[in-house]
Structure formats: C-alpha cells, structure tokens
Design a protein around this motif. Sequence first.
Motif: not given
Length: 396
Positions: A56-65, A70-81, A93-98
């Motif tokens: 969750t920490a890695v995904v949210t940090t990547l999304v924030a950056f 690059l909002p589409l890359a942010a969507v891709a990072a969250a889906l990859a998580g 519950a981790t996968a639904p959270l991402q």
Amino acid sequence: MITEPRPPLLRRLPAGVWVAAFWTAIVVFRFFTRDSELSHLFDYNGNTEDMPLVVTAVVTTLVAFLLVRLPLAAVAAALAGGVYSLGMWTVPATAPLQFLIAEVVVAYCVVTRSRLVSTIAVSMPLAVLTTLYAWGAVNGYPVNPYAYLGLAATVLIAWLIGNTVRQSRAHADALRGRAAEQAVTAERLRIARELHDMVAHSIGIIAIQAGMGSRVMDTQPAETRNALNAIEATSRETLAGLRRMLGALRQGEGESAPLEVAPGLGELDRLVERTAGAGVRVALTRRGDARTLPPEVDLAAYRIVQEAVTNVVKHSGTRDCHVTIAYEDRELGVTVVDLGAGAATGAPGTGYGLAGMRERVALLHGEFSAGPRPEGGFRVAARLPIPEEAALEVGL
C-alpha cells in the motif's frame, strides 16, 4: 519586470514526497516496535501482516508522484498493486484496497482530463477485471462473477462521481461567465448614462447659445460675444469631462489617467449659472439641513436635476423653472417644475432622458414620477432613500 515571490519550500515539494515520508515513518515505527528483522516486511508468502502495508505504501507513493503529470500511469500503478496483492491470501482485503485507489484516480481523470484520457482511465480497470475473470475461469480457479460485477459497478460509480463534479464545475464556470457579461453590460449602461447626461446638457446649452447668437449677430454684437464665450466655456468643460472619463476607462489597459470626479449637489450652483447663460432662470431652493450624502445618491440627484433642466432648456419654451432639494431624515427629495408647454417635454417613458432618470432612481430603490401638471407645465419628482448607515453617521 516584476517577478512573483517563490512559495515556501514545503509548498514546493510534490505530494509524492509527503506520502513517501508518511509511509516511511510508519514502516520505521513498525520495525522498531517488533523483535524481528526488517526482511519480514517483504515476505510475500502471506505469513506476515506487514507485507500489505509495504504494498500500500509503494502504490500510494507512486500514485501521488504520477497523478498530476501522468494520471494514466497512476491508474496502472494502482492496478498493478492490486494484481500483485492477489497472492497475499491471508489478507484478502489488500487487492480491493489497491483497486479502490485506482478508482479514485479514475474519478480524478474524469474531472480534470479530456474525454479521451478519462475514457482510457475507465477502460483500464474494466479490462483488468475482464482479464482476471477470464484467466481464473480458464485455469480452473474459483471465481465469483458477482464480485467482479460489483467491482465493475464501483468503476462506473467512480466515473459518475467524476462526471458529476466535472459538470458542476462547467456549470459554475458558465454562471461566472454570465455574471461577468452582465457586469460588463451594466458598466456599459452606466457609462452610457453618464455620457448622455453630461453631453446632452452641454449640447443643449451650446445649441441655445448658438441660436441666440445667430439671431442678434448684426444688431447686438456684445450679446453675440457673450454667447460665443458661453459656447467656448461649455465646450471646454464638456471636453475636459470626456477626457477624464475616457482616461479612467483606459486605466484598465495600464495607462495612468486621472479619474473623473463625480459631480454632486454641490455643483448645482454652477449648473444654475450655465443654464442662466442659455436664457433659462433656475430658482434653487434647499429645504432641511444640507449634509454629505452617499456618493451614489449625490450623483443620482445631480443627474436628475441636470437632465430635467436640460429638458426645460430644449423643450419647454419657458424662461423659468424651479428646483427644490429637500433633505429629510431618511430620504432626499428632488423636484423640478417648469411652466412651459408641458407636453413638449416628452411623455413619461419616451426618450433616453426620462428613462435614464427612472433607471437611476430604481437602482437606488427610490420613487420617480414625471409628467404634465394640471395647472400647466411639467414636473419631475424623485425621492431617493438614504442608506441607514449614512443616516446613522450624521446622528439621524
């Protein structure tokens, strides 16, 4: 060249830096409050509760950056998580959270980006759900179609929320644009009223003086000279007023020009003097205690008298009129009466003069009347309320 001051250092930091600092603090806290090594944080076998925290920490940090640039890359990072989290069976519950993080980014794209980008953003989580469902069905994994449909429905809900916010912003922008247009129109009408009131009076005086001078040119040279002097003085004053007004308008373009000093009832004596030069005697009566009035009331009262006297000069055919200014507790009374032809002044509602006076009074929530008198002549009357704040300042 004027340079804008730079914002404080902490405000210049990207949002991703703050998110990374937040999660780093949590991970460090977890490490020092446990008796095991740091390696347990990255155990992917589902035997630790800290691995979802790291994901969750890695995904949210990547999304924030990536969110702003690059909002589409942010969507891709969250889906990859989310896909990566499917292997952590002990924390389902981790996968639904991402996935929910990805939906938040989708809503952001719908609000702030073009239709093409928002459509791609919505399609990405739907494509991932379709792929996961097909892969699970082909490989014999138990899949719950209702769960996938529920997640797909949340994607559509995110799109609806984003689209609603987008439309609300567009509606607010349209209202602001319409309000700006109405403000511009109101300002143009105000300028038109000021120009009409100032120029119409002066041109009326000039026309009367020019006609009188032409009639007595051969027999009374002194009167002709006086008429020409009056025309010159009125013309100069009118040109000076126009220059001040146009200069004030050009200030919006960055040019420095003196603002026009709005006339008021203190200028009535000069108005009476100019009108007398045009052959019309104005009897001015002030009732009550004269005092300082709010600028809008003072200007409106002066313009009403000016326009009414101009109509007397141009239309009534009389040599006399009577102006009464009545200072009362909560309002100001203005009355202009002449003994001329009456109907020649114009029926109420015709021409720009009476309409302008009526509009000025209406803007101040006052009362206005104009029309022929039964005993002959024409009467213009206005009652202008004085705001309560201005009345209190003089102890009324």
